[in-house]
Design a protein around this motif. Structure first.
Motif, mmCIF file in Angstrom:
data_model
loop_
_atom_site.group_PDB
_atom_site.id
_atom_site.type_symbol
_atom_site.label_atom_id
_atom_site.label_comp_id
_atom_site.label_asym_id
_atom_site.label_seq_id
_atom_site.Cartn_x
_atom_site.Cartn_y
_atom_site.Cartn_z
ATOM 1 N N GLY A 47 0.813 -1.212 0.000
ATOM 2 C CA GLY A 47 0.000 0.000 0.000
ATOM 3 C C GLY A 47 0.842 1.256 0.000
ATOM 4 O O GLY A 47 0.509 2.243 -0.661
ATOM 5 N N GLN A 48 1.963 1.237 0.739
ATOM 6 C CA GLN A 48 2.808 2.431 0.798
ATOM 7 C C GLN A 48 3.397 2.751 -0.568
ATOM 8 O O GLN A 48 3.409 3.902 -1.001
ATOM 9 C CB GLN A 48 3.911 2.218 1.836
ATOM 10 N N ARG A 49 3.865 1.716 -1.245
ATOM 11 C CA ARG A 49 4.424 1.953 -2.589
ATOM 12 C C ARG A 49 3.351 2.467 -3.533
ATOM 13 O O ARG A 49 3.567 3.395 -4.298
ATOM 14 C CB ARG A 49 5.012 0.655 -3.133
ATOM 15 N N ARG A 50 2.180 1.853 -3.452
ATOM 16 C CA ARG A 50 1.108 2.259 -4.376
ATOM 17 C C ARG A 50 0.666 3.681 -4.104
ATOM 18 O O ARG A 50 0.385 4.444 -5.026
ATOM 19 C CB ARG A 50 -0.069 1.296 -4.252
ATOM 20 N N SER A 51 0.609 4.063 -2.799
ATOM 21 C CA SER A 51 0.214 5.429 -2.461
ATOM 22 C C SER A 51 1.196 6.425 -3.050
ATOM 23 O O SER A 51 0.808 7.431 -3.650
ATOM 24 C CB SER A 51 0.196 5.611 -0.952
ATOM 25 N N ALA A 52 2.496 6.120 -2.894
ATOM 26 C CA ALA A 52 3.507 7.031 -3.412
ATOM 27 C C ALA A 52 3.403 7.121 -4.933
ATOM 28 O O ALA A 52 3.514 8.207 -5.514
ATOM 29 C CB ALA A 52 4.894 6.552 -3.001
#
Lengths: 256, 714
Positions: free
Chosen positions: B160-165
């Motif tokens: 999720g963190q990668r996708r958010s960025a």
């Protein structure tokens, strides 16, 4: 709206005038046996009829322990030697306080007394009588008595019911949560002595075993006026010994 | 080279040194480099921008020409100095906090991957407001997008963190494209320096102006977090490391607003009411949606992210109102509105950075940000709780803290729409005012929930019960910003003239004249104020403190005409003094008079006489915000799945499981349609790429034939 007001005014005050005037309405109290002088043989007979040992034989006749009486009328009905009958209802008694702890609450509480009612194992009868205090006839608000749902606002803990094992902890917690000064009013013979239930596996006998009771209101159940009397005592608005008797002659016909 | 030039070079050198040193220094030293060099660079930045903002020191440098594009120009005016100063205010404590909180990454992540982009971003944040031509501005803007992407995706433990960025980067790129288009339309094939573009903007027709405004508003609105392009913001803020979120909320968000103010306010002449109304409406809608979603969040970081959206909305609404006033010839009212918007911007940066610091400290100590797992933190983290309270009071706009003056001024400005002629405009102002008032009310609910459920009551988890207090590296930045919150709230009369001068290029009138009458200056006759007027305020105590404070006094006051001499007036400083006095008197009376001879008895909490009060039985954050959830159910549109397991027949239920999912409004209406259509298109192309060689030869043949046919017949 205007009709409502005029109708209300025309109806006038229907509430009881107690304690300003003596209660005259019929049927407000079941009454209670009184100490009677009887011959020893008869006294023994009538004392034996009492299921809760409220009547005790003494040399002069029988004495009554009001805290145990359940108004079974066995000592006045179908017996050769009926005891005297006290038809009043000012039965509440203010117990003697210790040095530190006064008996009644004093002037600051005389017009505003907040009461927490705790059911410590009640059959419903005493609670029903307590509920009557809020109805238009007894209307305890006119005396400045208010029920509160939280001990934090309460001055008086009014306990009904024989104290069962499971209610010991909640009752103690409620008492401890109340701010000082605080008083305990035990209402009904179950709360006072656990009359017919004690001693047994479920209750050890009376609220007095757990908390310092200040006012005892006998009766099974006590009539609303008796409870009011107890509250007036704890608020310091009645002299401790009930000298002003209630005229209740209309009750006499129920006895035999 | 001028003194200002030397300062700027010093800042850039410090940033460069920081990046270089953290490349070569030992692993344990890297946090210290971020702390020392970062705060030194921030101090230099404060000095540089402060002398531009307060003293008006000029700075202009023409660097070099890019052939056929533009001359790269750096220029500092009061508006850019204000934004730089606010960045400095956030970056100074931010660097200290980052240095401390990076400690937890040692051994797990490469600290280089944080500190090198951090210093590069620092330099970019300094240069963006300085750049005075479209070409360098866009390049720096692009650089900022990429660097923020690198920093947001620093913690990449979860998918999720990668996708958010990545979502942030994608939406940011789309925004950059819109900004570039806006610049192209504005420059109108002329030179790309802002000075020249301003001249070109004055000659642009109505359609051109609308096009430039909408492109710039939407493009910069991406970074500013405005509806409908802010769906990336809560995700990115939640994914970003605690050391970086304050910068994200306190500096990069402001740059989006800077872009809107610069292009829509200055480069385009404020001559049309329409753009201002659009900004006002979008701002109000953003604010309302932001606070609605903030109130229902139970992740503290997510809550603060949504609240950033709300604040960006309030700022934009104030700016829009200012544009409308300026366009309809009420320059002085416009200056009030713009001062309010800029004030809100300054306040938001300060208190949001403060709040993100506290949440970062809580996160690093408790290892969770879920309000329903926190509780009782005031006992174990007393300082953090105190500073969170200061931040919460500020953001909920309660006097005497920062936030009150700006929100109050914004609402007052919207009420001033009575001065405007057109009924339609008045209706828009009234509706937006109502939306903003609702926003202010919900903001109080939201932060009562955040503070009460997070920091008061019982600890709802073992971690919260045994949390360690915040370390000194977190306490110092929080304390500094908390003091700043108080200062900004107490001295609006000294802040407003500075903001008014910064906004003067747009309004052409300073806000000081309209808002801060000289009660202290020019005593005893008070120059321009009528004697009777002064006497009236004298009786109220408007001159208390005259000996102590220089300048104009402590009363914010808007003077009207003859019929209505005082439109509104207030003084947070006197209010705070009276409040403190009343509290003191109440304390003295209670402690020394009433309770002198009384013993205080402490007993356990009354909880209905249950045997044991468990944390699970207490009120949760979800429960607290449930009324909002229910009232606005039509907007939240939750998906509720109820799973009931029965034993015998329908009447005996063994278990009921209720799952409630929420999809953000903008996800439903903006992001999901875009994502679905992109998938649909790429699926179509995907069908062509099936890997059959013969078919690929056929594609080549068809393409050749088409090319030949086109060549033959054209």
């Amino acid at each position: 709206m205007s009709q409502w007001v005029t109708k209300g005014l025309a109806t006038g005050v229907k509430a009881t005038h107690y304690p300003r005037a003596a209660e005259t309405a019929p049927g407000t109290s079941p009454g209670m046996p009184a100490a009677t002088s009887l011959p020893a043989a008869r006294a023994q007979l009538v004392a034996a009829r009492c299921p809760t040992a409220a009547l005790r034989q003494v040399p002069s006749g029988v004495e009554v322990d009001r805290r145990r009486c359940v108004h079974c009328f066995r000592c006045v009905r179908e017996t050769e030697s009926p005891v005297d009958w006290d038809a009043g209802c000012q039965w509440a008694e203010l117990l003697a306080g210790s040095e530190r702890r006064g008996r009644s609450l004093g002037r600051a509480f005389s017009r505003s007394l907040h009461i927490l009612v705790v059911d410590a194992g009640d059959c419903g009868a005493c609670l029903s009588e307590v509920r009557q205090l809020n109805n238009p006839y007894y209307n305890m608000h006119r005396l400045g008595f208010f029920l509160t749902p939280t001990p934090r606002h309460a001055d008086v803990l009014l306990v009904v019911g024989a104290l069962t094992e499971h209610m010991r902890l909640p009752l103690r917690k409620a008492y401890e949560a109340m701010p000082a000064p605080k008083r305990v009013v035990a209402v009904g013979s179950c709360a006072l002595s656990a009359a017919i239930f004690s001693p047994s596996f479920i209750c050890a006998g009376g609220v007095g075993k757990l908390l310092p009771v200040d006012v005892e209101v006998p009766g099974n159940p006590p009539p609303p006026l008796a409870i009011l009397h107890g509250l007036l005592l704890v608020a310091g608005r009645k002299p401790p010994s009930g000298t002003d008797a209630v005229r209740a002659g209309a009750n006499q016909d129920r006895l035999r | 080279m001028t003194a200002m030039g030397r300062l700027l070079v010093l800042i850039l050198v410090l940033c460069g040194a920081g990046a270089a040193l953290s490349l070569f220094a030992g692993r344990r030293r890297r946090p210290a480099i971020v702390g020392w060099l970062g705060s030194a660079a921030a101090l230099a930045l404060l000095w540089f921008s402060g002398s531009g903002l307060f003293a008006g020191a000029p700075f202009h440098a023409t660097l070099w020409s890019i052939p056929s594009l533009a001359t790269v120009t750096l220029s500092l005016d009061r508006l850019s100095a204000l934004f730089l100063f606010v960045s400095g205010l956030v970056l100074l404590p931010g660097s200290i906090f980052a240095a401390g909180s990076l400690g937890r990454y040692v051994g797990r992540y490469s600290l280089r991957a944080f500190s090198v982009p951090y210093f590069a971003l620092f330099a970019t944040l300094v240069l963006i407001p300085l750049s005075a031509d479209a070409a360098s501005f866009l390049m720096l803007w692009e650089l900022m997008s990429v660097l923020t992407y690198l920093l947001v995706s620093y913690e990449d433990e979860t998918d999720g963190q990668r996708r958010s960025a990545y979502l942030m980067l994608a939406v940011g790129e789309a925004g950059t494209v819109l900004i570039a288009l806006g610049f192209i339309v504005l420059a109108n094939s002329g030179p790309l320096e802002f000075v020249a573009m301003k001249a070109a903007g004055a000659t642009l027709g109505a359609q051109g102006r609308w096009a430039v405004f909408l492109l710039a508003f939407l493009g910069f609105g991406v970074k500013a977090g405005l509806v409908p392009v802010n769906f990336w913001l809560p995700r990115a803020y939640t994914a970003a490391p605690a050391a970086f979120v304050p910068v994200l909320a306190g500096a990069t968000l402001n740059l989006g607003l800077y872009g809107i103010v610069r292009v829509a306010g200055e480069l385009l002449p404020a001559s049309m009411v329409g753009p201002g109304l659009v900004a006002l409406g979008v701002g109000s809608l953003t604010a309302l949606l932001g606070i609605l979603y903030a109130t229902t969040q139970s992740d503290l970081k997510m809550l603060l992210a949504h609240s950033s959206i709300e604040n960006a909305g309030i700022i934009t609404a104030g700016f829009g109102a200012g544009l409308v006033f300026v366009a309809s010839g009420h320059g002085s009212l416009g200056s009030i509105a713009l001062a309010a918007a800029l004030y809100q911007m300054v306040n938001h940066s300060v208190y949001k950075a403060l709040l993100f610091f506290t949440v970062g400290a809580v996160d690093s100590s408790v290892r969770t940000r879920n309000i329903d797992r926190l509780g009782g933190l005031i006992k174990v983290m007393p300082f953090t709780a105190l500073f969170f309270l200061v931040g919460a009071l500020s953001i909920a706009a309660l006097p005497p803290f920062a936030g009150f003056v700006s929100e109050w001024l914004t609402l007052q400005t919207l009420l001033l729409s009575a001065e405007l002629g057109s009924t339609g405009v008045k209706i828009v102002f009234a509706l937006c005012g109502a939306a903003l008032a609702l926003t202010a009310g919900l903001a109080v609910t939201c932060f009562v929930k955040a503070f009460a459920m997070g920091f008061l009551g019982m600890a709802r988890s073992e971690e919260a019960r045994h949390a360690r207090p915040a370390r000194i590296w977190a306490i110092v930045p929080m304390a500094g910003l908390a003091l700043l919150c108080l200062a900004l709230g107490l001295t609006p009369t000294y802040v407003i003239p500075v903001l008014g001068r910064a906004a003067a290029p747009i309004t052409r009138v300073g806000a000081a004249q309209a808002l801060v009458p000289p009660f202290f200056a020019a005593n005893p006759h008070h120059g321009e104020l009528p004697a009777a007027f002064v006497a009236e305020f004298h009786a109220l105590g408007a001159e208390v403190g005259e000996r102590l404070m220089p300048g104009r006094g402590l009363v914010v006051l808007h003077r009207g005409g003859k019929a209505n001499p005082v439109v509104f007036a207030m003084s947070t400083a006197y209010m705070a003094a009276v409040l403190a006095l009343m509290l003191l008197v109440a304390y003295v009376v209670f402690r020394l008079v009433i309770a002198r001879r009384r013993a205080v008895e402490r007993r356990a909490v009354w909880a209905g006489a249950i045997p044991r009060l468990l944390p699970e039985m207490t009120y949760t954050g979800t429960g607290f915000s449930n009324p909002v959830r229910v009232v606005f159910e039509a907007l939240f549109r939750p998906t509720i799945v109820e799973d009931t397991r029965e034993t015998v027949g329908l009447h005996f239920r063994a278990a009921i499981r209720r799952i409630r999912g929420e999809n953000h409004l903008l996800d439903r209406f903006v992001l999901d349609p875009i994502a679905d259509s992109a998938l649909w298109v790429s699926n179509g192309f995907g069908r062509l790429h099936h890997g059959v060689l013969n078919a690929y030869v056929l594609y080549g043949l068809v393409a050749l034939i088409v090319a030949l046919l086109v060549g033959r017949f054209s």
